[in-house]
Design a protein around this motif. Structure first.
Motif, short mmCIF file in Angstrom:
data_model
loop_
_atom_site.label_atom_id
_atom_site.label_comp_id
_atom_site.label_asym_id
_atom_site.label_seq_id
_atom_site.Cartn_x
_atom_site.Cartn_y
_atom_site.Cartn_z
N ASN A 1 -6.98 -0.11 -0.14
CA ASN A 1 -6.00 0.75 -0.80
C ASN A 1 -5.54 0.13 -2.13
O ASN A 1 -5.45 0.82 -3.15
CB ASN A 1 -4.80 0.97 0.12
CG ASN A 1 -3.78 1.91 -0.47
OD1 ASN A 1 -3.02 1.52 -1.34
ND2 ASN A 1 -3.78 3.17 -0.05
N ASP B 1 -1.59 0.51 -8.75
CA ASP B 1 -1.58 1.07 -10.11
C ASP B 1 -0.46 0.47 -10.97
O ASP B 1 -0.51 0.53 -12.20
CB ASP B 1 -1.48 2.60 -10.09
CG ASP B 1 -0.27 3.11 -9.35
OD1 ASP B 1 0.33 2.31 -8.58
OD2 ASP B 1 0.10 4.27 -9.52
N SER B 2 0.55 -0.13 -10.32
CA SER B 2 1.65 -0.73 -11.08
C SER B 2 1.23 -1.95 -11.89
O SER B 2 1.93 -2.37 -12.80
CB SER B 2 2.78 -1.15 -10.14
OG SER B 2 3.32 -0.03 -9.51
N HIS C 1 -6.06 14.70 -2.07
CA HIS C 1 -4.92 14.10 -2.78
C HIS C 1 -3.78 15.12 -2.80
O HIS C 1 -4.02 16.31 -3.02
CB HIS C 1 -5.35 13.78 -4.21
CG HIS C 1 -4.49 12.75 -4.86
ND1 HIS C 1 -3.22 13.01 -5.28
CD2 HIS C 1 -4.72 11.44 -5.14
CE1 HIS C 1 -2.69 11.92 -5.81
NE2 HIS C 1 -3.59 10.95 -5.74
N GLU D 1 -7.45 3.22 -10.15
CA GLU D 1 -6.79 4.42 -10.69
C GLU D 1 -5.84 4.03 -11.83
O GLU D 1 -5.79 4.69 -12.87
CB GLU D 1 -6.00 5.14 -9.58
CG GLU D 1 -6.87 5.88 -8.59
CD GLU D 1 -6.09 6.50 -7.42
OE1 GLU D 1 -6.72 7.12 -6.57
OE2 GLU D 1 -4.85 6.31 -7.37
N GLY D 2 -5.08 2.95 -11.61
CA GLY D 2 -4.14 2.49 -12.64
C GLY D 2 -4.86 2.06 -13.91
O GLY D 2 -4.46 2.40 -15.02
N GLU E 1 2.60 -0.44 -5.85
CA GLU E 1 1.20 -0.22 -5.48
C GLU E 1 0.26 -0.74 -6.57
O GLU E 1 0.71 -1.14 -7.64
CB GLU E 1 0.97 1.27 -5.21
CG GLU E 1 1.79 1.75 -4.00
CD GLU E 1 1.43 3.17 -3.61
OE1 GLU E 1 0.36 3.37 -3.03
OE2 GLU E 1 2.24 4.07 -3.87
N ILE F 1 0.82 -1.21 0.00
CA ILE F 1 0.00 0.00 0.00
C ILE F 1 0.85 1.26 0.00
O ILE F 1 0.37 2.35 0.26
CB ILE F 1 -0.98 0.03 1.20
CG1 ILE F 1 -0.21 -0.05 2.52
CG2 ILE F 1 -1.95 -1.13 1.10
CD1 ILE F 1 -1.10 0.23 3.72
N LYS G 1 -6.09 1.90 -5.80
CA LYS G 1 -4.96 2.17 -6.68
C LYS G 1 -5.06 1.35 -7.98
O LYS G 1 -4.64 1.81 -9.04
CB LYS G 1 -3.64 1.84 -5.97
CG LYS G 1 -3.35 2.70 -4.74
CD LYS G 1 -2.66 4.00 -5.10
CE LYS G 1 -2.58 4.97 -3.94
NZ LYS G 1 -1.67 4.54 -2.88
N SER G 2 -5.61 0.14 -7.86
CA SER G 2 -5.77 -0.70 -9.07
C SER G 2 -6.75 -0.04 -10.03
O SER G 2 -6.53 -0.05 -11.25
CB SER G 2 -6.26 -2.10 -8.69
OG SER G 2 -5.31 -2.76 -7.90
#
Lengths: 333, 333
Positions: free
Chosen positions: B226, A206-207, B292, B233-234, A204, A174, B230-231
């Motif tokens: 989290n 988004d990677s 943010h 957002e990615g 994270e 995270i 983030k996933s």
């Protein structure tokens, strides 16, 4: 027989694969009468490369894994996995019940010595091409050692399938800072830092799809990996829906939608989930690949092609060798 | 002073909020000299609604929460949270270091009796509008009781903010079947089933954005929440990148991109992350909202507006009352 559509999808996909790859041999496992009914001409066309193996039972998509294992000893998935066990087949591909497939594969094929739990690995489209990620749902409550084993197995698969020497490995967390994360992830990071793997640190969510750098393999416990995968699928679906709504707003937007059809087509091809179908079970003495239950013929074909690649690259053998090497190094410490 | 851009973003956003809402009063906390420099005319225009409170220090975006708490007793975030504690302010909005903001808020404001840990809640765009989700990273390794507390607090927030009586609550899991999930999630499901909350069962990651039914509130431990956020957002970033690439392919696709500009604009507005900026810390005796760090003026304005709504709806008071009710019910058992 498996998946939401059964032979209506698996058979056309299989025949397409046979057409594309003259070295491929397929054994279709299931109800002989149903299969023959679908296959009459194909059994002649591909006489030396296509055969049927009868299985009198079928595991339902909602059946509990333990019941399937106990009561369905002649199910199509059981018979197919038996073929891998006996060496008659190099791999089993199924669109059936994931839990039952995993339980049956584990029971019949057994684990590679040194690996505690089988993991599920697949690829996700990313801005760099795609990312391999495991575990996608086989294991909840993983220890650091389990995460480490996933990284070892996943690295071997990526090496073989992508033809790269030293795939980068990230640990899903995270935050990228050392202080972040739960205890298992922090302990797994220590194991990975001290290994020969090309570990690059925490990454994270988004990677998985759009990080700052390309990561070849991302490791997570099955709970987190599965939530991440489903979250990405949901986001893609949501964006597609909103985009469609924007184009359907009025006659002008609808017409403009027609004009950009080539763009939308090339965009869709790039992230088409059917081109990413097929998840490999790692850690077993044999190759089993799970197709999405809702797969259409194109998607199921992708899963069969994944099996072809992994067989030709000797992924399962290489994983076994690598695990043995790492184990013997530990013992000699 | 916080965030990646500091007063260059927070001040224009603040002035915009003052223009839009004649009942809003803002106290800008930070380096007096810097703030006055940006504000000269505005201090006259909004003489009765805009003031400055000097703070001699500033917490860096990478500073450790414990160091910030110990060494930065006159930081802008500390002074701002003190204003909430003293009752001079109804809420604190910050784009600063999340960990330091959380630690400072917890230290200064203290927890609501009966709540063990503060949780972070925000909204994510979905095909049904949007979904509230918590925890987004405050807590790893949550117990079932923690997850239950998150559900109680989140429900009160959703009730107040969305003006609905009985928001639906889902528990994030890796399948909808009862047998799935880790031990904490299974135990939390039991607590939720026996509660007065409108618990609808397990939901998967895709339900955050594009499930089969609308879920008002989705509860997860901070690690999973989290990673899911983030996933998503990615995935959105990846899809945006691929779409841009498809339009930049050649002169024809570039021209067609211009034609559909209105469609792309309405599409972007619908899922613009700036319209979803602002995460509330729940479980504290006071309202703190995290913007943010990379927020621009529009995004920061959204976070301030979120604070306005939550203050006007009495979210913190309602959460306190609800937690007290549930606790007294338990004690009387």
């Amino acid at each position: 027989m498996g998946g939401d559509h059964g032979p209506a999808v698996t058979i056309p996909a299989s025949l397409d694969c046979l057409k594309n790859n003259p070295n491929l041999k397929l054994i279709l496992v299931g109800d002989e009468v149903v299969l023959k009914d679908h296959l009459s001409q194909a059994l002649v066309d591909f006489a030396d490369r296509l055969s049927i193996r009868h299985a009198s039972q079928c595991v339902g998509m909602e059946e509990s894994p333990s019941k399937a294992l106990k009561n369905k000893k002649d199910s199509s998935m059981r018979v197919a996995i038996n073929l891998v066990k006996s060496g008659e087949a190099d791999a089993c591909v199924s669109a059936g019940n994931t839990g039952a497939l995993m339980a049956t594969a584990r029971f019949v094929l057994k684990m590679i010595p040194g690996i505690d739990r089988p993991a599920i690995i697949s690829t996700i489209p990313s801005i760099f091409g795609h990312t391999h990620v495991l575990d996608l749902g086989g294991n909840v409550d993983c220890t650091a050692e389990h995460l480490f084993q996933f990284a070892v197995m996943g690295s071997e698969l990526v090496k073989a399938v992508e033809n790269i020497d030293n795939p980068t490995v990230g640990l899903l967390n995270i935050g990228e800072e050392e202080v972040k994360g739960n205890e298992q992830v922090k302990a797994a990071a220590k194991l990975l830092e001290n290994s020969s793997l090309n570990y690059i640190g925490y990454v994270e969510g988004d990677s998985l799809t759009a990080g700052n750098v390309k990561v070849d393999l991302i490791v997570a416990d099955g709970f987190v990996g599965n939530v991440a995968l489903k979250s990405i699928e949901g986001a893609a679906k949501m964006i597609g829906t909103v985009l469609k709504e924007a184009f359907n707003k009025n006659i002008f937007t609808r017409l403009s939608g027609l004009l950009i059809y080539p763009v939308i087509r090339s965009f869709k091809q790039r992230i088409d989930p059917r081109m990413y179908n097929g998840a490999s079970f790692l850690g077993l003495n044999g190759l089993v690949i799970k197709s999405h239950g809702g797969a259409d013929a194109l998607a199921f074909k992708t899963a069969v092609q994944l099996a072809e690649i992994e067989v030709s690259k000797g992924v399962i053998r290489k994983i076994g060798e690598q695990v043995e090497t790492i184990l013997s190094k530990r013992e000699s410490l």
